[in-house]
Motif scaffolding. Structure first.
Motif, PDB file in Angstrom:
ATOM      1  N   THR A  18      -2.015  -0.153 -16.528  1.00  0.00           N
ATOM      2  CA  THR A  18      -1.339  -1.408 -16.830  1.00  0.00           C
ATOM      3  C   THR A  18      -0.511  -1.806 -15.614  1.00  0.00           C
ATOM      4  OG1 THR A  18       0.690  -0.403 -17.697  1.00  0.00           O
ATOM      5  CG2 THR A  18      -1.134  -0.705 -19.264  1.00  0.00           C
ATOM      6  N   GLU A  19       0.080  -2.966 -15.672  1.00  0.00           N
ATOM      7  CA  GLU A  19       0.953  -3.425 -14.590  1.00  0.00           C
ATOM      8  C   GLU A  19       2.066  -2.418 -14.314  1.00  0.00           C
ATOM      9  OE1 GLU A  19       0.854  -6.429 -12.790  1.00  0.00           O
ATOM     10  OE2 GLU A  19      -1.084  -6.882 -13.714  1.00  0.00           O
ATOM     11  N   GLU A  20       2.529  -1.742 -15.345  1.00  0.00           N
ATOM     12  CA  GLU A  20       3.603  -0.762 -15.199  1.00  0.00           C
ATOM     13  C   GLU A  20       3.200   0.432 -14.335  1.00  0.00           C
ATOM     14  OE1 GLU A  20       4.797   0.371 -19.121  1.00  0.00           O
ATOM     15  OE2 GLU A  20       5.436  -1.655 -19.643  1.00  0.00           O
ATOM     16  N   ASP A  21       1.903   0.656 -14.170  1.00  0.00           N
ATOM     17  CA  ASP A  21       1.396   1.808 -13.423  1.00  0.00           C
ATOM     18  C   ASP A  21       1.183   1.521 -11.937  1.00  0.00           C
ATOM     19  OD1 ASP A  21       1.211   3.297 -15.858  1.00  0.00           O
ATOM     20  OD2 ASP A  21      -0.661   2.239 -16.296  1.00  0.00           O
ATOM     21  N   GLU A  22       1.338   0.267 -11.544  1.00  0.00           N
ATOM     22  CA  GLU A  22       1.053  -0.131 -10.172  1.00  0.00           C
ATOM     23  C   GLU A  22       1.834   0.681  -9.147  1.00  0.00           C
ATOM     24  OE1 GLU A  22       0.941  -4.175  -7.440  1.00  0.00           O
ATOM     25  OE2 GLU A  22       1.601  -4.296  -9.524  1.00  0.00           O
ATOM     26  N   ALA A  23       3.116   0.835  -9.346  1.00  0.00           N
ATOM     27  CA  ALA A  23       3.949   1.535  -8.358  1.00  0.00           C
ATOM     28  C   ALA A  23       3.583   3.005  -8.252  1.00  0.00           C
ATOM     29  CB  ALA A  23       5.430   1.377  -8.697  1.00  0.00           C
ATOM     30  N   VAL A  24       3.423   3.678  -9.388  1.00  0.00           N
ATOM     31  CA  VAL A  24       3.113   5.107  -9.326  1.00  0.00           C
ATOM     32  C   VAL A  24       1.738   5.359  -8.716  1.00  0.00           C
ATOM     33  CG1 VAL A  24       2.171   5.398 -11.673  1.00  0.00           C
ATOM     34  CG2 VAL A  24       3.288   7.307 -10.545  1.00  0.00           C
ATOM     35  N   MET A  25       0.789   4.490  -8.981  1.00  0.00           N
ATOM     36  CA  MET A  25      -0.544   4.671  -8.383  1.00  0.00           C
ATOM     37  C   MET A  25      -0.482   4.449  -6.879  1.00  0.00           C
ATOM     38  SD  MET A  25      -2.158   5.804 -10.880  1.00  0.00           S
ATOM     39  CE  MET A  25      -3.711   5.983 -10.056  1.00  0.00           C
ATOM     40  N   GLY A  26       0.304   3.474  -6.453  1.00  0.00           N
ATOM     41  CA  GLY A  26       0.499   3.260  -5.022  1.00  0.00           C
ATOM     42  C   GLY A  26       1.157   4.461  -4.363  1.00  0.00           C
ATOM     43  N   ARG A  27       2.126   5.052  -5.045  1.00  0.00           N
ATOM     44  CA  ARG A  27       2.786   6.243  -4.499  1.00  0.00           C
ATOM     45  C   ARG A  27       1.808   7.406  -4.382  1.00  0.00           C
ATOM     46  NH1 ARG A  27       7.214   3.820  -6.974  1.00  0.00           N
ATOM     47  NH2 ARG A  27       6.968   4.830  -8.989  1.00  0.00           N
ATOM     48  N   CYS A  28       0.882   7.529  -5.326  1.00  0.00           N
ATOM     49  CA  CYS A  28      -0.131   8.592  -5.243  1.00  0.00           C
ATOM     50  C   CYS A  28      -1.034   8.386  -4.033  1.00  0.00           C
ATOM     51  CB  CYS A  28      -0.959   8.651  -6.521  1.00  0.00           C
ATOM     52  SG  CYS A  28      -0.104   9.363  -7.952  1.00  0.00           S
ATOM     53  N   VAL A  29      -1.404   7.143  -3.742  1.00  0.00           N
ATOM     54  CA  VAL A  29      -2.250   6.860  -2.571  1.00  0.00           C
ATOM     55  C   VAL A  29      -1.482   7.170  -1.283  1.00  0.00           C
ATOM     56  CG1 VAL A  29      -3.457   5.049  -1.293  1.00  0.00           C
ATOM     57  CG2 VAL A  29      -3.693   5.188  -3.776  1.00  0.00           C
ATOM     58  N   VAL A  30      -0.223   6.790  -1.216  1.00  0.00           N
ATOM     59  CA  VAL A  30       0.595   7.109  -0.042  1.00  0.00           C
ATOM     60  C   VAL A  30       0.739   8.627   0.096  1.00  0.00           C
ATOM     61  CG1 VAL A  30       2.891   6.907   0.979  1.00  0.00           C
ATOM     62  CG2 VAL A  30       1.787   4.888   0.001  1.00  0.00           C
ATOM     63  N   ALA A  31       0.937   9.321  -1.023  1.00  0.00           N
ATOM     64  CA  ALA A  31       1.021  10.783  -0.984  1.00  0.00           C
ATOM     65  C   ALA A  31      -0.276  11.373  -0.442  1.00  0.00           C
ATOM     66  CB  ALA A  31       1.314  11.337  -2.383  1.00  0.00           C
ATOM     67  N   ALA A  32      -1.416  10.841  -0.856  1.00  0.00           N
ATOM     68  CA  ALA A  32      -2.709  11.330  -0.361  1.00  0.00           C
ATOM     69  C   ALA A  32      -2.802  11.173   1.146  1.00  0.00           C
ATOM     70  CB  ALA A  32      -3.859  10.595  -1.058  1.00  0.00           C
ATOM     71  N   SER A  33      -2.325  10.067   1.668  1.00  0.00           N
ATOM     72  CA  SER A  33      -2.332   9.836   3.111  1.00  0.00           C
ATOM     73  C   SER A  33      -1.460  10.866   3.834  1.00  0.00           C
ATOM     74  CB  SER A  33      -1.845   8.416   3.404  1.00  0.00           C
ATOM     75  OG  SER A  33      -1.769   8.191   4.787  1.00  0.00           O
ATOM     76  N   LYS A  34      -0.282  11.138   3.285  1.00  0.00           N
ATOM     77  CA  LYS A  34       0.607  12.142   3.873  1.00  0.00           C
ATOM     78  C   LYS A  34      -0.029  13.533   3.841  1.00  0.00           C
ATOM     79  CE  LYS A  34       4.940   9.896   2.493  1.00  0.00           C
ATOM     80  NZ  LYS A  34       6.123  10.020   1.610  1.00  0.00           N
ATOM     81  N   ILE A  35      -0.667  13.857   2.729  1.00  0.00           N
ATOM     82  CA  ILE A  35      -1.311  15.162   2.590  1.00  0.00           C
ATOM     83  C   ILE A  35      -2.468  15.291   3.571  1.00  0.00           C
ATOM     84  CG2 ILE A  35      -2.618  16.655   1.028  1.00  0.00           C
ATOM     85  CD1 ILE A  35      -0.970  15.168  -1.256  1.00  0.00           C
ATOM     86  N   ALA A  36      -3.258  14.231   3.718  1.00  0.00           N
ATOM     87  CA  ALA A  36      -4.369  14.254   4.681  1.00  0.00           C
ATOM     88  C   ALA A  36      -3.850  14.558   6.080  1.00  0.00           C
ATOM     89  CB  ALA A  36      -5.133  12.933   4.655  1.00  0.00           C
ATOM     90  N   ALA A  37      -2.735  13.946   6.442  1.00  0.00           N
ATOM     91  CA  ALA A  37      -2.144  14.206   7.756  1.00  0.00           C
ATOM     92  C   ALA A  37      -1.691  15.657   7.864  1.00  0.00           C
ATOM     93  CB  ALA A  37      -0.978  13.253   8.011  1.00  0.00           C
ATOM     94  N   SER A  38      -1.023  16.160   6.832  1.00  0.00           N
ATOM     95  CA  SER A  38      -0.522  17.536   6.891  1.00  0.00           C
ATOM     96  C   SER A  38      -1.647  18.562   6.868  1.00  0.00           C
ATOM     97  CB  SER A  38       0.470  17.804   5.751  1.00  0.00           C
ATOM     98  OG  SER A  38      -0.184  17.853   4.504  1.00  0.00           O
TER      99      SER A  38
END
Length: 113
Positions: free
Chosen positions: A53-73
């Motif tokens: 739902t619209e309420e999930d937009e921020a947390v899903m975005g944070r998961c994608v950003v976390a994935a990017s950070k993890i890929a780098a690490s």
């Protein structure tokens, strides 16, 4: 009944956790399909992409950003990696808790399956 992944978030089931923040948790897949295969999940249980739902937009975005950070690490940012979300039975989703598969460490082929 909590999903398997919610039980990991609650530390009822052990996992090889590689990242955690207030909203997301990431851990190594127990049956990896690539040298690096990490699952990134929201801590709050959301069943699938179809349930967002619209309420999930921020947390899903944070998961994608976390994935990017993890890929780098994990050292796979430069060579490349894949971020996958399966949805429903026909899409290959096995756990009813939305999750991203972060995969890399080798040349990945297409189509995947």
């Amino acid at each position: 009944m909590p999903s398997l992944f919610t039980k990991i978030v609650q530390r009822e089931i052990p996992a090889d956790i590689v990242y955690e923040d207030d909203d997301c948790l990431a851990f190594r897949d127990i049956a990896p399909k690539a040298p690096i295969h990490i699952l990134v999940i929201p801590k709050r249980e959301i069943v699938s992409l179809a349930d967002l739902t619209e309420e999930d937009e921020a947390v899903m975005g944070r998961c994608v950003v976390a994935a990017s950070k993890i890929a780098a690490s994990e050292g796979i940012s430069e060579g490349g990696y894949r971020l996958i979300v399966n949805c429903g039975d026909d899409g290959g989703q096995e756990v009813p808790h939305i999750h991203f598969h972060l995969m890399g460490g080798r040349k990945l082929t297409w189509p995947p399956g």
